[in-house]
Scaffold this motif. Sequence first.
Motif, short mmCIF file in Angstrom:
data_model
loop_
_atom_site.label_atom_id
_atom_site.label_comp_id
_atom_site.label_asym_id
_atom_site.label_seq_id
_atom_site.Cartn_x
_atom_site.Cartn_y
_atom_site.Cartn_z
N THR A 19 3.36 6.91 5.07
CA THR A 19 2.89 7.68 3.92
C THR A 19 1.36 7.72 3.87
O THR A 19 0.78 8.35 2.99
CB THR A 19 3.39 7.08 2.58
N LEU A 21 -2.72 8.08 5.56
CA LEU A 21 -3.51 9.20 6.11
C LEU A 21 -3.02 9.62 7.50
O LEU A 21 -2.77 10.80 7.76
CB LEU A 21 -4.99 8.76 6.17
N LEU A 22 -2.88 8.66 8.39
CA LEU A 22 -2.47 8.98 9.76
C LEU A 22 -0.95 8.95 9.91
O LEU A 22 -0.37 9.75 10.65
CB LEU A 22 -3.12 7.95 10.72
N SER A 41 7.55 2.15 4.11
CA SER A 41 6.26 1.97 3.47
C SER A 41 6.47 1.17 2.18
O SER A 41 7.61 0.95 1.78
CB SER A 41 5.67 3.34 3.18
N ASP A 68 8.69 -4.21 2.85
CA ASP A 68 7.50 -4.90 3.33
C ASP A 68 7.77 -5.35 4.77
O ASP A 68 8.68 -6.17 5.00
CB ASP A 68 7.24 -6.12 2.42
N ILE A 69 6.99 -4.83 5.70
CA ILE A 69 7.28 -5.11 7.12
C ILE A 69 6.99 -6.56 7.52
O ILE A 69 7.29 -6.96 8.64
CB ILE A 69 6.52 -4.15 8.08
N ASN A 95 2.61 1.51 12.93
CA ASN A 95 1.38 2.14 12.45
C ASN A 95 0.75 1.41 11.26
O ASN A 95 -0.46 1.43 11.08
CB ASN A 95 1.72 3.60 12.07
N ASN A 99 -5.85 -1.15 6.59
CA ASN A 99 -6.94 -0.42 7.22
C ASN A 99 -8.14 -0.40 6.28
O ASN A 99 -8.14 0.31 5.29
CB ASN A 99 -6.47 1.00 7.53
N LYS A 101 -11.17 0.76 4.65
CA LYS A 101 -11.89 2.03 4.65
C LYS A 101 -13.23 1.89 3.99
O LYS A 101 -13.34 1.32 2.92
CB LYS A 101 -11.02 3.09 3.98
N TYR A 186 -9.84 -6.93 11.43
CA TYR A 186 -9.53 -5.61 11.99
C TYR A 186 -9.67 -5.66 13.52
O TYR A 186 -8.78 -5.19 14.25
CB TYR A 186 -10.43 -4.53 11.38
N LYS A 190 -6.37 -5.35 15.99
CA LYS A 190 -6.31 -4.18 16.86
C LYS A 190 -6.36 -4.55 18.35
O LYS A 190 -5.73 -3.91 19.18
CB LYS A 190 -7.40 -3.17 16.48
N ILE A 219 -11.38 8.78 11.45
CA ILE A 219 -10.82 10.05 10.96
C ILE A 219 -11.62 10.51 9.75
O ILE A 219 -11.87 9.71 8.83
CB ILE A 219 -9.34 9.86 10.59
N1 LIG Z 1 -7.97 6.03 9.30
C1 LIG Z 1 -8.67 5.85 10.42
O1 LIG Z 1 -9.82 6.33 10.53
C2 LIG Z 1 -8.07 5.09 11.59
C3 LIG Z 1 -8.78 5.04 12.79
C4 LIG Z 1 -8.24 4.33 13.85
C5 LIG Z 1 -7.03 3.68 13.71
N2 LIG Z 1 -6.36 3.74 12.52
C6 LIG Z 1 -5.08 3.03 12.42
O2 LIG Z 1 -4.07 3.94 12.07
C7 LIG Z 1 -3.09 3.29 11.26
C8 LIG Z 1 -2.91 4.05 9.97
O3 LIG Z 1 -4.16 4.16 9.31
P1 LIG Z 1 -4.31 4.98 7.95
O4 LIG Z 1 -5.74 5.33 7.82
O5 LIG Z 1 -3.29 6.06 7.89
O6 LIG Z 1 -3.96 3.83 6.89
P2 LIG Z 1 -3.53 3.99 5.36
O7 LIG Z 1 -4.18 2.85 4.64
O8 LIG Z 1 -3.80 5.38 4.87
O9 LIG Z 1 -1.96 3.76 5.39
C9 LIG Z 1 -1.41 2.52 5.61
C10 LIG Z 1 0.07 2.58 5.38
O10 LIG Z 1 0.66 1.30 5.66
C11 LIG Z 1 1.55 0.95 4.61
N3 LIG Z 1 1.64 -0.49 4.51
C12 LIG Z 1 0.63 -1.38 4.29
N4 LIG Z 1 1.13 -2.64 4.24
C13 LIG Z 1 2.47 -2.53 4.44
C14 LIG Z 1 3.53 -3.48 4.47
N5 LIG Z 1 3.32 -4.78 4.32
N6 LIG Z 1 4.80 -3.02 4.67
C15 LIG Z 1 5.03 -1.70 4.83
N7 LIG Z 1 4.07 -0.76 4.81
C16 LIG Z 1 2.81 -1.18 4.60
C17 LIG Z 1 0.97 1.60 3.37
O11 LIG Z 1 1.96 1.74 2.37
C18 LIG Z 1 0.48 2.94 3.95
O12 LIG Z 1 1.59 3.84 4.03
C19 LIG Z 1 -3.60 1.86 11.06
O13 LIG Z 1 -2.99 1.01 11.99
C20 LIG Z 1 -5.08 1.99 11.31
O14 LIG Z 1 -5.64 0.78 11.72
C21 LIG Z 1 -6.85 4.45 11.46
#
Ligand SMILES: NC(=O)c1ccc[n+]([C@@H]2O[C@H](COP(=O)([O-])OP(=O)(O)OC[C@H]3O[C@@H](n4cnc5c(N)ncnc54)[C@H](O)[C@@H]3O)[C@@H](O)[C@H]2O)c1
Length: 275
Positions: A19, A21-22, A41, A68-69, A95, A99, A101, A186, A190, A219
């Motif tokens: 749910t 961003l990515l 999620s 919760d994973i 995924n 993260n 931000k 982080y 990673k 992103i």
């Molecule tokens: N946004 C970026 O610029 C970017 C860049 C490189 C890598 N990434 C990687 O991409 C992935 C997604 O990033 P994003 O920006 O979409 O993150 P985000 O914070 O927008 O989304 C994180 C998601 O993980 C879920 N989540 C968190 N803890 C959880 C748990 N314990 N159990 C189940 N779900 C859980 C949240 O509900 C959410 O849906 C991450 O691994 C991040 O490190 C992101």
Amino acid sequence: MLFDKFMIEKKVCVITGGTGLLGKRHVEAVLEGRGIPVIISKTQSKLEETKRIFTDKYHLPIEIFSADITRRKELEDIKNILVEKYGHIDILINNAANNPKVEASSANMQPLHFTDFPLELWEKDIAVGLTGAFLCCQVFGAVMEKQRCGVILNISSDYGILAPDQRLYRVEGIPDEMQKIKPVTYSVVKHAIGGLTKYLATYWGDKGIRVNTLCPSGIYDHQDKTFVEKFVKNVPMGRMSLPEEYLGTILYMVSDASSFLNGATIVIDGGKSIW
Ligand SMILES: NC(=O)c1ccc[n+]([C@@H]2O[C@H](COP(=O)([O-])OP(=O)(O)OC[C@H]3O[C@@H](n4cnc5c(N)ncnc54)[C@H](O)[C@@H]3O)[C@@H](O)[C@H]2O)c1
């Protein structure tokens, strides 16, 4: 036909953090291949909203689970429901992560000096980003092992191969002790995701399960103008990525189009890591 190899029709694809961003874009990639996304999620309202948006657009089945994973039992329950309903689990996209931000007030994106970084925060970040991925590999991988086929895609970051450039996060006119920094967790999570990939890619290599890593880069998400200007100076393409620019690679990596790709790391960063 070559393009047929990109189709994952009726394949059950678990996506953690689907749910975010990515994560939402991974859901879209799976739907473009006509697979069945299973979104795990934490927040039910966001799960429902994501399901509604993509059901309206694709008119294909989407499963959602609030869980919760970091809790194995919750993953086992989801696995049992999926096996009962579909009889197979084909793809796992690890995924979810905490993260940090730069534009948000993430708990771990704070002026935390390394020597004072709280153990509790370290444990929380490792639990989601690494232990969560490990548990998902165990639980859903067990089904793949029985089937003797499956694909796991671990989402890392360019910070899974590079150290963060803390100068990007500095704000002029603020004392050192008040400057936000990218947390140590982080980098550790990673980089470790890459290790998990390589371990499993060899462990399961001859059992029909492929495991790979994708490293996305920063992103664009309406970050502060000064931050963006500093960030893009390190990118040969001179810009940040858009969330939809990963879709094609995601579908390639989880489909038969990449049938000999195993233990690989694909870095998508506009050339940032070669400069
Ligand atoms: N946004 C970026 O610029 C970017 C860049 C490189 C890598 N990434 C990687 O991409 C992935 C997604 O990033 P994003 O920006 O979409 O993150 P985000 O914070 O927008 O989304 C994180 C998601 O993980 C879920 N989540 C968190 N803890 C959880 C748990 N314990 N159990 C189940 N779900 C859980 C949240 O509900 C959410 O849906 C991450 O691994 C991040 O490190 C992101």
